[in-house]
Write a protein that holds these residues in place. Sequence first.
Motif, mmCIF file in Angstrom:
data_model
loop_
_atom_site.group_PDB
_atom_site.id
_atom_site.type_symbol
_atom_site.label_atom_id
_atom_site.label_comp_id
_atom_site.label_asym_id
_atom_site.label_seq_id
_atom_site.Cartn_x
_atom_site.Cartn_y
_atom_site.Cartn_z
ATOM 1 N N TYR A 84 -16.008 20.755 -40.451
ATOM 2 C CA TYR A 84 -16.841 19.858 -39.634
ATOM 3 C C TYR A 84 -16.887 18.459 -40.256
ATOM 4 C CZ TYR A 84 -20.990 17.572 -37.804
ATOM 5 O OH TYR A 84 -21.836 16.645 -37.264
ATOM 6 N N ILE A 88 -15.585 14.502 -38.676
ATOM 7 C CA ILE A 88 -16.408 13.292 -38.501
ATOM 8 C C ILE A 88 -16.333 12.372 -39.733
ATOM 9 C CG2 ILE A 88 -18.010 14.423 -36.907
ATOM 10 C CD1 ILE A 88 -20.015 14.479 -39.323
ATOM 11 N N SER A 91 -17.156 8.576 -39.745
ATOM 12 C CA SER A 91 -18.468 8.076 -39.295
ATOM 13 C C SER A 91 -19.458 8.079 -40.453
ATOM 14 C CB SER A 91 -18.980 8.947 -38.155
ATOM 15 O OG SER A 91 -19.081 10.278 -38.612
ATOM 16 N N ASP A 93 -22.337 9.602 -40.838
ATOM 17 C CA ASP A 93 -22.819 10.915 -41.280
ATOM 18 C C ASP A 93 -21.689 11.763 -41.877
ATOM 19 O OD1 ASP A 93 -21.843 10.843 -38.686
ATOM 20 O OD2 ASP A 93 -23.023 12.534 -37.971
ATOM 21 N N ARG A 313 -18.516 22.163 -32.552
ATOM 22 C CA ARG A 313 -18.301 22.322 -31.107
ATOM 23 C C ARG A 313 -18.614 21.012 -30.385
ATOM 24 N NH1 ARG A 313 -15.500 24.742 -27.725
ATOM 25 N NH2 ARG A 313 -16.417 25.379 -25.780
ATOM 26 N N ILE A 314 -19.686 20.348 -30.820
ATOM 27 C CA ILE A 314 -20.066 19.073 -30.190
ATOM 28 C C ILE A 314 -18.927 18.064 -30.328
ATOM 29 C CG2 ILE A 314 -21.660 17.097 -30.322
ATOM 30 C CD1 ILE A 314 -23.840 19.017 -31.247
ATOM 31 N N GLU A 315 -18.212 18.137 -31.446
ATOM 32 C CA GLU A 315 -17.141 17.175 -31.706
ATOM 33 C C GLU A 315 -15.831 17.563 -31.035
ATOM 34 O OE1 GLU A 315 -17.993 14.472 -33.249
ATOM 35 O OE2 GLU A 315 -19.956 15.202 -33.906
ATOM 36 N N GLU A 316 -15.786 18.754 -30.487
ATOM 37 C CA GLU A 316 -14.506 19.223 -29.938
ATOM 38 C C GLU A 316 -14.420 19.218 -28.427
ATOM 39 O OE1 GLU A 316 -12.858 22.010 -33.546
ATOM 40 O OE2 GLU A 316 -13.745 22.974 -31.809
ATOM 41 N N ARG B 28 -14.888 9.946 -26.665
ATOM 42 C CA ARG B 28 -13.845 10.950 -26.468
ATOM 43 C C ARG B 28 -13.664 11.263 -24.984
ATOM 44 N NH1 ARG B 28 -15.882 13.915 -30.163
ATOM 45 N NH2 ARG B 28 -16.905 15.399 -28.787
ATOM 46 N N LEU B 60 -21.774 23.036 -24.299
ATOM 47 C CA LEU B 60 -22.564 22.878 -25.520
ATOM 48 C C LEU B 60 -23.888 23.626 -25.477
ATOM 49 C CD1 LEU B 60 -22.037 19.065 -26.225
ATOM 50 C CD2 LEU B 60 -20.836 21.010 -27.234
#
Lengths: 317, 93
Positions: A84, A88, A91, A93, A313-316, B28, B60
Amino acid sequence: MSSQNHRAKSGGWDSYFKWVYVAAFIALSATYLGLTLIPAPDKAVLTQHHITASDYRWLVYPAVILLAVSWIFGLVGSFRMKAYSNIIRKSSDGSAFNYISAGFLLYTFVQPLSSLTANVFGHIEKHVTGAVPTLTIINNYIAIVGMGIAFVLISVGAERLSRLAKAGNESLMEHLWVGAFIIFSSIYSYFIVIQPLHTPLARRVYFLPPWLLISTIAIPYLYIWYRGLNAAFRIFWYRRNIQGRLYRSALSYLAGGTTVVIASSIATRTITTISAGLNRLSLTPLLFIVYGLILLIAIGFVLIAIGANKLRRIEEV
Amino acid sequence: MPAGSLKDQILEISQDYLGPAAERFIDRQISTHLKKSPDKITRSDLKVLIDWLKLSFTLLTDDGRIVSEYAKRLQLVAQGKSQEALDKKWNDG
């Protein structure tokens, strides 16, 4: 969902390093299991606890296997978090999560390493009695350095993370947890001090004069534990003050898991450090305490893995 | 007081759900599905974008209320009611 999925999934996580890490981890864990489970139990231990070799195996084998399982959970949780943080990494974070995941990776690696070192030293000590003090001292310092670097890395990441959240009123919470830590430190110091430092029993645990024991074992541990618990507090504080309902929900697992792993790890080390007093207990309650703490560490890493997966998951998508 | 660009308005709403991950999420979706630079979206892109955002959002969370609340707020932006969309979270409690 998106064409960036593949790129996101790879996450830039250096696969060469990953496989070297996994291979070393498996080698350490397998060697530890072999050295612990195959040789006959130490007769001195059987005599001390009035048990047979068969009783010993029934008591110790599950603990050792549970320990290995908790290491595997640690490996999975740390890798999920690293994956994870790599997604990111560019960025603000990302840098913070990178420190935290590096800390957990180190912590996970140090577990089989320090257990194996202690085991190997134990075997050497059976044949070279004169080496016992030196090997005990080295083993104690390996445990401190490993845990120390891991917790400091996690703490640096957590502090960076907490700076990203909107400033909130942390004074009450901070005072509460610092107060709790002071109480814990006092109790820990009490147990260290009431231990008869000049007796052969204490020497078996440390082989250090009191001033060295206090300055190079007790104080460093308290500092490391402070950094570890502060990291857990900072992640919770970040979770509490950051925007994003779904993000916060995923972060709850991560914050909870981090707290459980750090607190259980501190409890385990505290028991080891003040173990002279606990030697008065019979083997069974001691093992139940150890089982419980190992289980908690495993649960903590499961929570970290779940949280990291939800964040990933949020990033994918 | 109206918010800034369209992307900023969508971002501000998305941050209520995705926090620091919101900008990455929006960028994205725009670059992947609209093949545009995130700062160059126009009102005519919004319908398609909102459909994609809603679809992605359902992956999500299983909470349908959150998904429909998010979609409704984005629709308000599409209708030019940006301030109403930004305030809606408070009205919805």
